[in-house]
Write a protein that holds these residues in place. Structure first.
Motif, mmCIF file in Angstrom:
data_model
loop_
_atom_site.group_PDB
_atom_site.id
_atom_site.type_symbol
_atom_site.label_atom_id
_atom_site.label_comp_id
_atom_site.label_asym_id
_atom_site.label_seq_id
_atom_site.Cartn_x
_atom_site.Cartn_y
_atom_site.Cartn_z
ATOM 1 N N THR A 1 0.789 -1.224 0.000
ATOM 2 C CA THR A 1 0.000 0.000 0.000
ATOM 3 C C THR A 1 0.826 1.282 0.000
ATOM 4 N N VAL A 2 2.145 1.180 0.199
ATOM 5 C CA VAL A 2 2.995 2.362 0.297
ATOM 6 C C VAL A 2 4.065 2.325 -0.787
ATOM 7 N N ASN A 3 4.247 3.453 -1.466
ATOM 8 C CA ASN A 3 5.274 3.569 -2.495
ATOM 9 C C ASN A 3 6.650 3.665 -1.843
ATOM 10 N N ARG A 4 7.606 2.887 -2.334
ATOM 11 C CA ARG A 4 8.934 2.846 -1.705
ATOM 12 C C ARG A 4 9.685 4.162 -1.863
ATOM 13 N N LEU A 5 9.516 4.830 -2.981
ATOM 14 C CA LEU A 5 10.266 6.062 -3.221
ATOM 15 C C LEU A 5 9.775 7.206 -2.353
ATOM 16 N N THR A 6 8.462 7.412 -2.343
ATOM 17 C CA THR A 6 7.897 8.579 -1.661
ATOM 18 C C THR A 6 7.389 8.277 -0.246
ATOM 19 N N ALA A 7 7.207 6.988 0.063
ATOM 20 C CA ALA A 7 6.614 6.585 1.347
ATOM 21 C C ALA A 7 5.179 7.100 1.483
ATOM 22 N N LEU A 8 4.556 7.436 0.356
ATOM 23 C CA LEU A 8 3.141 7.796 0.331
ATOM 24 C C LEU A 8 2.342 6.592 -0.143
ATOM 25 N N PHE A 9 1.033 6.637 0.078
ATOM 26 C CA PHE A 9 0.193 5.504 -0.300
ATOM 27 C C PHE A 9 0.111 5.372 -1.815
ATOM 28 N N THR A 10 -0.087 4.142 -2.244
ATOM 29 C CA THR A 10 -0.184 3.869 -3.673
ATOM 30 C C THR A 10 -1.521 4.349 -4.216
ATOM 31 N N ARG A 11 -1.588 4.424 -5.537
ATOM 32 C CA ARG A 11 -2.813 4.853 -6.219
ATOM 33 C C ARG A 11 -3.973 3.932 -5.879
ATOM 34 N N PHE B 1 -5.186 4.518 -2.322
ATOM 35 C CA PHE B 1 -5.859 5.813 -2.228
ATOM 36 C C PHE B 1 -7.308 5.716 -2.685
ATOM 37 N N PHE B 2 -7.533 5.101 -3.835
ATOM 38 C CA PHE B 2 -8.897 5.024 -4.352
ATOM 39 C C PHE B 2 -9.767 4.079 -3.530
ATOM 40 N N ALA B 3 -9.159 3.034 -2.960
ATOM 41 C CA ALA B 3 -9.925 2.141 -2.090
ATOM 42 C C ALA B 3 -10.373 2.884 -0.824
ATOM 43 N N ARG B 4 -9.467 3.653 -0.229
ATOM 44 C CA ARG B 4 -9.821 4.425 0.966
ATOM 45 C C ARG B 4 -10.793 5.550 0.626
ATOM 46 N N LEU B 5 -10.637 6.150 -0.546
ATOM 47 C CA LEU B 5 -11.542 7.222 -0.955
ATOM 48 C C LEU B 5 -12.959 6.693 -1.094
ATOM 49 N N GLU B 6 -13.091 5.539 -1.708
ATOM 50 C CA GLU B 6 -14.422 4.938 -1.849
ATOM 51 C C GLU B 6 -15.025 4.621 -0.483
ATOM 52 N N GLU B 7 -14.196 4.147 0.437
ATOM 53 C CA GLU B 7 -14.669 3.830 1.785
ATOM 54 C C GLU B 7 -15.132 5.090 2.512
ATOM 55 N N GLU B 8 -14.345 6.155 2.402
ATOM 56 C CA GLU B 8 -14.698 7.396 3.084
ATOM 57 C C GLU B 8 -15.941 8.043 2.477
#
Length: 302
Positions: free
Chosen positions: A235-245, A248-255
């Motif tokens: 779930t986390v991008n190794r380069l940026t340490a931010l969540f993957t695309r 993000f969309f899975a959590r967005l749909e949940e929220e």
């Protein structure tokens, strides 16, 4: 020939009376000694029964305490296993340390995890070590009690002979934290850290029951940490340490679903880097550095 008369000893009544009194006194003394010996044997028997009763009570109390800790351990293990949160990667270590301290009623507890790149153990969470000192603690495998437990993969119970300002009882317990993939508990590649508990509030020393319980708990903590790491990789991008695309969309749909059911509004912020193509013209490594730095600022500021 005329013989002179011999002296004749005559026992008077008073002499015989004195001897009788002495015999009576010796008989009474012997009886007194015999009574004292019988009394001592009786007291010894009572003492043995009392010691056995006390030992039974203490054994029963230890069993009750062990059962209580076992129940608490099961509840805590289930709670720790459910803590897989990429938003809060430290939550498992924090819960593990606080729960271990509560189970064993200890004032000091820490968990150290192995950094394979630096090849050292680092403090992941601690109740008694100030947070600003965590990064300065770097323990190589095999160094000290903590490094030895990590290297050998075996629990260790110890105590210091003299209390100090840091430790009142000097009793401590260190166990390895083993990942779920471990087949051999002594394999260093599968040991991901150590869990340390020190200083019971009761002033009692740690024993084999404590060692068994903490080892069981540490294995559950290891499984939870390993699962969290696998989840983070997905779930986390190794380069940026931010969540993957995808995450993000899975959590967005949940929220969106949560806010829609509550009838509340939801906001989304979008950030764009202008002229990023021009940055990449200097090389992808330069573009990667810019992305990593931008992500760091977002994590710290947003």
């Amino acid at each position: 020939k005329r013989m002179s008369p011999r002296p004749i000893s005559i026992s008077t009544g008073s002499t015989w009376s004195t001897r009788a009194e002495e015999e009576t006194t010796r008989t009474e003394a012997d009886r007194a000694r015999r009574f004292a010996e019988e009394d001592l044997a009786l007291l010894n028997g009572i003492a043995m029964q009392a010691a056995l009763a006390i030992e039974n009570v203490q054994s029963y109390e230890r069993q009750i305490e062990y059962s209580r800790k076992l129940i608490h351990l099961g509840e805590t293990s289930r709670r720790v296993s459910a803590l897989v949160s990429p938003e809060h990667p430290e939550v498992i270590e924090k819960e593990a340390v606080e729960s271990a301290a509560k189970i064993f009623d200890a004032t000091k507890c820490s968990i150290l995890l192995y950094d394979p790149q630096a090849k050292i153990l680092r403090v992941a969470y601690s109740l008694h070590i100030p947070r600003e000192l965590w990064s300065s603690i770097r323990i190589p495998p095999g160094e000290g009690n903590v490094g030895q437990v990590f290297k050998e993969g075996l629990p260790m119970i110890g105590s210091t002979s003299t209390p100090s300002d840091r430790y009142e009882t000097g009793s401590w317990l260190v166990v390895p934290v083993v990942s779920s993939r471990a087949e051999d508990l002594r394999s260093e590649s599968h040991i991901i850290g150590v869990l340390c508990v020190t200083e019971k509030r009761s002033k009692r020393l740690f024993d084999s029951n404590d060692e068994e319980l903490l080892s069981i708990f540490a294995s559950q903590v290891g499984i939870a940490i390993e699962n969290a790491r696998l989840f983070q990789k997905a779930t986390v991008n190794r380069l940026t340490a931010l969540f993957t695309r995808e995450y993000f969309f899975a959590r967005l749909e949940e929220e969106i679903g949560n806010h829609r059911s509550r009838g509340t509004s939801l906001g989304v912020m979008m950030v764009d880097l202008d002229h990023f193509h021009n940055i990449n013209l200097h090389g992808h490594h330069v573009g990667d550095a810019v992305l990593a730095q931008t992500a760091r600022v977002l994590r710290e500021r947003v």
